[in-house]
Design a protein around this motif. Structure first.
Motif, PDB file in Angstrom:
ATOM      1  N   ASP A 282       5.724  -2.768 -11.706  1.00  0.00           N
ATOM      2  CA  ASP A 282       4.269  -2.576 -11.661  1.00  0.00           C
ATOM      3  C   ASP A 282       3.504  -3.874 -11.884  1.00  0.00           C
ATOM      4  OD1 ASP A 282       4.631   0.117 -11.237  1.00  0.00           O
ATOM      5  OD2 ASP A 282       4.430   0.664 -13.349  1.00  0.00           O
ATOM      6  N   GLU A 283       4.165  -4.847 -12.518  1.00  0.00           N
ATOM      7  CA  GLU A 283       3.501  -6.110 -12.825  1.00  0.00           C
ATOM      8  C   GLU A 283       3.679  -7.162 -11.734  1.00  0.00           C
ATOM      9  OE1 GLU A 283       3.781  -6.902 -17.443  1.00  0.00           O
ATOM     10  OE2 GLU A 283       5.693  -6.100 -16.717  1.00  0.00           O
ATOM     11  N   VAL A 284       4.520  -6.889 -10.761  1.00  0.00           N
ATOM     12  CA  VAL A 284       4.780  -7.852  -9.689  1.00  0.00           C
ATOM     13  C   VAL A 284       3.642  -7.811  -8.687  1.00  0.00           C
ATOM     14  CG1 VAL A 284       6.340  -8.483  -7.806  1.00  0.00           C
ATOM     15  CG2 VAL A 284       7.257  -7.689  -9.996  1.00  0.00           C
ATOM     16  N   ARG A 285       3.203  -8.982  -8.273  1.00  0.00           N
ATOM     17  CA  ARG A 285       2.084  -9.051  -7.330  1.00  0.00           C
ATOM     18  C   ARG A 285       2.458  -8.396  -6.003  1.00  0.00           C
ATOM     19  NH1 ARG A 285       1.594 -15.357  -6.995  1.00  0.00           N
ATOM     20  NH2 ARG A 285       2.777 -15.174  -8.918  1.00  0.00           N
ATOM     21  N   THR A 286       1.459  -7.843  -5.342  1.00  0.00           N
ATOM     22  CA  THR A 286       1.662  -7.222  -4.042  1.00  0.00           C
ATOM     23  C   THR A 286       1.990  -8.276  -3.007  1.00  0.00           C
ATOM     24  OG1 THR A 286       0.065  -5.502  -4.636  1.00  0.00           O
ATOM     25  CG2 THR A 286       0.621  -5.732  -2.295  1.00  0.00           C
ATOM     26  N   ALA A 287       2.916  -7.960  -2.107  1.00  0.00           N
ATOM     27  CA  ALA A 287       3.294  -8.910  -1.062  1.00  0.00           C
ATOM     28  C   ALA A 287       2.091  -9.265  -0.199  1.00  0.00           C
ATOM     29  CB  ALA A 287       4.402  -8.314  -0.203  1.00  0.00           C
ATOM     30  N   ARG A 288       2.032 -10.524   0.226  1.00  0.00           N
ATOM     31  CA  ARG A 288       0.964 -10.955   1.130  1.00  0.00           C
ATOM     32  C   ARG A 288       1.034 -10.164   2.421  1.00  0.00           C
ATOM     33  NH1 ARG A 288       2.121 -16.964   1.958  1.00  0.00           N
ATOM     34  NH2 ARG A 288       1.175 -16.396   3.946  1.00  0.00           N
ATOM     35  N   PRO A 289      -0.122  -9.919   3.074  1.00  0.00           N
ATOM     36  CA  PRO A 289      -0.110  -9.203   4.356  1.00  0.00           C
ATOM     37  C   PRO A 289       0.862  -9.858   5.329  1.00  0.00           C
ATOM     38  CG  PRO A 289      -2.356  -9.472   3.573  1.00  0.00           C
ATOM     39  CD  PRO A 289      -1.483 -10.257   2.645  1.00  0.00           C
ATOM     40  N   GLY A 290       1.693  -9.031   5.947  1.00  0.00           N
ATOM     41  CA  GLY A 290       2.659  -9.538   6.911  1.00  0.00           C
ATOM     42  C   GLY A 290       4.010  -9.888   6.328  1.00  0.00           C
ATOM     43  N   THR A 291       4.202  -9.688   5.007  1.00  0.00           N
ATOM     44  CA  THR A 291       5.474 -10.100   4.399  1.00  0.00           C
ATOM     45  C   THR A 291       6.209  -8.952   3.707  1.00  0.00           C
ATOM     46  OG1 THR A 291       4.459 -10.741   2.281  1.00  0.00           O
ATOM     47  CG2 THR A 291       4.544 -12.416   4.017  1.00  0.00           C
ATOM     48  N   SER A 292       5.717  -7.723   3.840  1.00  0.00           N
ATOM     49  CA  SER A 292       6.410  -6.598   3.235  1.00  0.00           C
ATOM     50  C   SER A 292       7.609  -6.205   4.095  1.00  0.00           C
ATOM     51  CB  SER A 292       5.468  -5.403   3.086  1.00  0.00           C
ATOM     52  OG  SER A 292       5.143  -4.874   4.362  1.00  0.00           O
ATOM     53  N   ASP A 293       8.559  -5.481   3.502  1.00  0.00           N
ATOM     54  CA  ASP A 293       9.720  -5.029   4.268  1.00  0.00           C
ATOM     55  C   ASP A 293       9.293  -4.176   5.458  1.00  0.00           C
ATOM     56  OD1 ASP A 293      11.448  -6.346   2.617  1.00  0.00           O
ATOM     57  OD2 ASP A 293      12.615  -4.590   2.043  1.00  0.00           O
ATOM     58  N   ALA A 294       8.306  -3.308   5.244  1.00  0.00           N
ATOM     59  CA  ALA A 294       7.852  -2.434   6.327  1.00  0.00           C
ATOM     60  C   ALA A 294       7.324  -3.239   7.509  1.00  0.00           C
ATOM     61  CB  ALA A 294       6.775  -1.485   5.811  1.00  0.00           C
ATOM     62  N   GLU A 295       6.621  -4.324   7.214  1.00  0.00           N
ATOM     63  CA  GLU A 295       6.068  -5.139   8.302  1.00  0.00           C
ATOM     64  C   GLU A 295       7.165  -5.940   9.007  1.00  0.00           C
ATOM     65  OE1 GLU A 295       1.577  -6.049   6.671  1.00  0.00           O
ATOM     66  OE2 GLU A 295       3.300  -6.662   5.459  1.00  0.00           O
ATOM     67  N   PHE A 296       8.199  -6.368   8.264  1.00  0.00           N
ATOM     68  CA  PHE A 296       9.340  -7.028   8.913  1.00  0.00           C
ATOM     69  C   PHE A 296      10.057  -6.048   9.831  1.00  0.00           C
ATOM     70  CE2 PHE A 296       8.963 -10.465   5.820  1.00  0.00           C
ATOM     71  CZ  PHE A 296       9.388 -11.557   6.549  1.00  0.00           C
ATOM     72  N   VAL A 297      10.239  -4.799   9.385  1.00  0.00           N
ATOM     73  CA  VAL A 297      10.902  -3.786  10.206  1.00  0.00           C
ATOM     74  C   VAL A 297      10.079  -3.489  11.457  1.00  0.00           C
ATOM     75  CG1 VAL A 297      11.590  -1.359  10.284  1.00  0.00           C
ATOM     76  CG2 VAL A 297      12.162  -2.745   8.287  1.00  0.00           C
ATOM     77  N   ALA A 298       8.773  -3.357  11.282  1.00  0.00           N
ATOM     78  CA  ALA A 298       7.903  -3.072  12.424  1.00  0.00           C
ATOM     79  C   ALA A 298       7.957  -4.204  13.445  1.00  0.00           C
ATOM     80  CB  ALA A 298       6.470  -2.853  11.937  1.00  0.00           C
ATOM     81  N   ALA A 299       7.996  -5.445  12.972  1.00  0.00           N
ATOM     82  CA  ALA A 299       8.061  -6.585  13.884  1.00  0.00           C
ATOM     83  C   ALA A 299       9.385  -6.599  14.645  1.00  0.00           C
ATOM     84  CB  ALA A 299       7.884  -7.882  13.096  1.00  0.00           C
ATOM     85  N   ALA A 300      10.490  -6.253  13.941  1.00  0.00           N
ATOM     86  CA  ALA A 300      11.800  -6.213  14.598  1.00  0.00           C
ATOM     87  C   ALA A 300      11.841  -5.112  15.654  1.00  0.00           C
ATOM     88  CB  ALA A 300      12.897  -6.000  13.564  1.00  0.00           C
ATOM     89  N   GLU A 301      11.224  -3.974  15.347  1.00  0.00           N
ATOM     90  CA  GLU A 301      11.192  -2.877  16.313  1.00  0.00           C
ATOM     91  C   GLU A 301      10.346  -3.256  17.529  1.00  0.00           C
ATOM     92  OE1 GLU A 301       9.751   0.326  13.967  1.00  0.00           O
ATOM     93  OE2 GLU A 301      11.743   0.850  13.158  1.00  0.00           O
ATOM     94  N   TRP A 302       9.244  -3.953  17.300  1.00  0.00           N
ATOM     95  CA  TRP A 302       8.402  -4.410  18.416  1.00  0.00           C
ATOM     96  C   TRP A 302       9.188  -5.358  19.317  1.00  0.00           C
ATOM     97  CZ3 TRP A 302       7.140  -9.476  19.528  1.00  0.00           C
ATOM     98  CH2 TRP A 302       6.211  -9.667  20.564  1.00  0.00           C
TER      99      TRP A 302
END
Length: 311
Positions: A282-302
């Motif tokens: 809960d104390e870890v900063r949120t990932a910068r836009p474009g660097t979350s696992d979900a966004e990496f997966v979405a980019a790979a699928e694209w």
């Protein structure tokens, strides 16, 4: 291999022993002090111990070079856990010693920068000589080879000494980071508050060489928590870099950063992904836009759809 034996930087009474005893499993392990960091780690390498706890970073002095160099060379080892321990020194003396009697003092080399100002103010004429550890310094005082030692107050009883002055530290909230090191295996599952440690070697010395390494982390939004250069021994100007990065090797951004480093560096040594001490997810900063696992997966699928003509 002895699965019940842990080694640590000894002798008895070091801050390393105090840090090791904060681990729950320490109560069921045989804790064996060793004369040096290399000796503690070699016991793991040769199967005499399952793990070793050693200091790796101090908030005043920075990285502990003996540990960084040992982890960068020799048979590979892996970090599984870290421990943070607040550090305050006591001036340990033989019974009856007064401050005015002290002409020689000792302690671990990492301790000296943490008490330098206190020494300058209270014992300006005292001669300092380093010991293998703070507890070893206490042993040397017990033997009469020095007048006083900077060590943990808890070491006094072990060596028949008295704490003449306590709570000595030039910097408030000083602490040392220790790591539990074992033989390489699959890292523990990510917790959401993890750290990944690696050692990186430069391929050749050219303008921007270090920047190229750092960019592998930066463009993927991986925050660096420590970077320290260490000589490789191959001559002046030849360095490797010990790096601690926020995140776990199974995180897409961290994994891709490490792959990027492997492509451009002659050697990368993975030292482990492990939970950060004293930090929750809960104390870890949120990932910068474009660097979350979900966004990496979405980019790979694209990319896959584009390659198949489905974009």
């Amino acid at each position: 291999m002895s699965a019940t034996r842990y080694t640590y930087l000894g002798p008895e009474g070091t801050f390393t022993e105090a840090a090791l005893r904060t681990l729950p499993e320490a109560a069921t392990r045989e804790l064996v002090p060793m004369v040096s960091v290399p000796a503690a780690l070699d016991a793991v390498r040769n199967g005499e111990a399952a793990a070793a706890l050693v200091p790796i970073e101090n908030s005043v002095e920075g990285g502990v070079t003996a540990t960084l160099d040992e982890l960068a060379s020799g048979e590979p080892l892996m970090i599984y856990r870290e421990v943070l321990l607040p550090i305050a020194f006591a001036l340990l003396v033989r019974p009856g010693t007064k401050l005015s009697d002290i002409k020689t003092v000792t302690g671990h080399p990492v301790a000296q920068p943490q008490v330098r100002n206190w020494l300058r103010t209270h014992l300006p004429e005292a001669l300092w000589e380093s010991a293998a550890s703070n507890a070893d310094g206490a042993r040397l005082v017990q033997e009469g080879r020095f007048d006083a030692a900077f060590a943990g107050e808890f070491a006094a009883a072990t060596y028949g000494l008295e704490p003449l002055v306590t709570e000595i530290h030039d910097a408030e909230n000083a602490e040392t980071r220790f790591v539990l090191v074992g033989r390489p295996a699959r890292p523990a599952a990510p917790t959401g508050a993890d750290k990944t440690s690696v050692v990186i070697w430069l391929g050749d010395d050219h303008p921007g060489a270090l920047l190229e390494l750092l960019q592998e982390f930066a463009v993927r939004g991986v925050n660096l928590m420590l970077i320290q250069s260490r000589p490789t021994g191959a001559g002046i100007g030849n360095y490797c870099f010990a790096v601690d990065a926020e995140g776990h090797i199974s995180d897409r951004r961290v994994g891709e950063a490490l792959m990027g480093l492997k492509r451009i560096c002659p050697k990368v040594r993975f030292l482990g992904s492990y939970p950060r001490a004293g930090v929750t997810a809960d104390e870890v900063r949120t990932a910068r836009p474009g660097t979350s696992d979900a966004e990496f997966v979405a980019a790979a699928e694209w990319l896959a759809r584009s390659q198949d003509g489905r974009a």
